[in-house]
Design an enzyme around this catalytic site. Structure first.
Site, PDB file in Angstrom:
ATOM      1  N   SER A  94       0.802  -1.228   0.000  1.00 53.70           N
ATOM      2  CA  SER A  94       0.000   0.000   0.000  1.00 53.70           C
ATOM      3  C   SER A  94       0.832   1.274   0.000  1.00 53.70           C
ATOM      4  O   SER A  94       0.331   2.343  -0.345  1.00 53.70           O
ATOM      5  CB  SER A  94      -0.943   0.010   1.205  1.00 53.70           C
ATOM      6  OG  SER A  94      -0.213   0.123   2.416  1.00 53.70           O
ATOM      7  N   LYS A 137       0.542   4.213   7.016  1.00 58.26           N
ATOM      8  CA  LYS A 137       0.028   5.087   5.958  1.00 58.26           C
ATOM      9  C   LYS A 137       0.627   6.485   6.135  1.00 58.26           C
ATOM     10  O   LYS A 137       1.285   6.781   7.136  1.00 58.26           O
ATOM     11  CB  LYS A 137      -1.502   5.195   6.018  1.00 58.26           C
ATOM     12  CG  LYS A 137      -2.255   3.876   6.024  1.00 58.26           C
ATOM     13  CD  LYS A 137      -2.238   3.162   4.693  1.00 58.26           C
ATOM     14  CE  LYS A 137      -3.040   1.867   4.765  1.00 58.26           C
ATOM     15  NZ  LYS A 137      -2.890   1.050   3.535  1.00 58.26           N
TER      16      LYS A 137
END
Length: 306
Positions: A94, A137
């Protein structure tokens, strides 16, 4: 960040660091003290089980020594990783190309005890979906800001962010979301009384399912909307983990409360392959564990993460 919280965190880290310094300075005395207690404990075990064989007694002492050594080392490592230097494995892609799958990174576990995350910080946090997994993230939206994604670009308060492109996947689509901040009023508005529509007669089963997989809220309860200060926004799944609030939502009741902490919008650099705020909403400040700052594995790509 409130001064009171900074002071409390400062006192805590001062105490913890002082303890480590004392252990280092008084290492010989501490080792001797542990050795004394370890010997006493071994003798107590031998006495309780009435062990007479010298060989068995020697085995007991060795076992106690080994268990104490490993246990002490594990406790120290866990304390260091939780409060100072976290060690994390990133299992997914990701964050490609910044972080590759199976990269190992160190996280600064101190920094957010004294200041708030900034835009572009890469953070490690406990995700609000299953409420147990750690995600990595990048912080892109800050508390109180309005965010939207149009034509491959993220807009913050109508200003285009050009650091990287983002897809309008998930629930954000072309909507504008207001990121919740401390003191805001949040309303959770269900479109129906779901107790009459859900097949299961046991409401506890539904609650348990949503508490385990709240990311599927929109699939099971498609008409539930979240509002911050009267403006429609993304999901704030922390409230779905509250059994009483979830009970009211399932009964079709509007839940209204004041937000007691700041939230952030986090996105993956690999925009088409990231499960992030676009899909499940915002991250509460208390979920943030640390700031990723250096990759230490693999060795050929060791370096700062930014």
């Amino acid at each position: 960040m409130e001064k009171e919280k900074i002071v409390i965190n400062g006192i805590f880290y001062l105490f913890l660091t002082t303890c480590f310094l004392l252990l280092w300075i008084k290492e010989k005395e501490v080792v001797e003290l542990i050795k004394e207690y370890r010997g006493a404990f071994s003798q107590k075990v031998i006495s309780i089980f009435n062990i007479e064989s010298p060989t068995t007694q020697k085995g007991v002492k060795k076992t106690v020594n080994f268990v104490e050594t490993i246990g002490s080392a594990l406790i120290l490592v866990l304390i260091i990783q939780k409060f100072y230097l976290g060690n994390f494995l990133v299992p997914t892609g990701s964050m490609i190309p910044t972080i590759m799958p199976k990269d190992r990174i160190f996280g600064n576990m101190v920094v957010y005890s004294f200041k708030q995350p900034k835009r572009e910080d890469i953070i490690v946090f406990r995700e609000p979906v299953e409420n147990k997994v750690l995600y990595t993230k990048r912080v892109m939206g800050l508390p109180g800001e309005e965010v939207k994604i149009e034509f491959g670009h993220l807009y913050i308060n109508n200003k285009r962010i050009d650091s990287r492109e983002y897809s309008n996947l998930g629930f954000i689509q072309y909507d504008t979301w207001t990121i919740p901040k401390k003191g805001d009023t949040v309303e959770i508005v269900p479109g129906a009384d779901y107790t009459s529509e859900i097949k299961s007669e046991d409401i506890e089963e539904i609650q348990e399912f949503l508490l385990e997989k709240p990311g599927q809220l929109k699939e099971i309860l498609p008409d539930v909307d979240f509002y911050v200060n009267g403006k429609k926004t993304g999901m704030i799944l922390d409230y779905i983990h509250d059994k009483d609030m979830l009970d009211d939502i399932l009964e079709g009741k509007t839940v209204k409360t004041q937000i007691d902490e700041n939230y952030y919008m986090v996105l993956g650099d690999n925009t088409d392959g990231s499960y992030d705020s676009r899909m499940w909403g915002f991250v509460a400040e208390n979920r943030i564990k640390g700031k990723a700052f250096v990759r230490f594995w693999p060795l050929n790509r060791m370096g700062l993460v930014k």
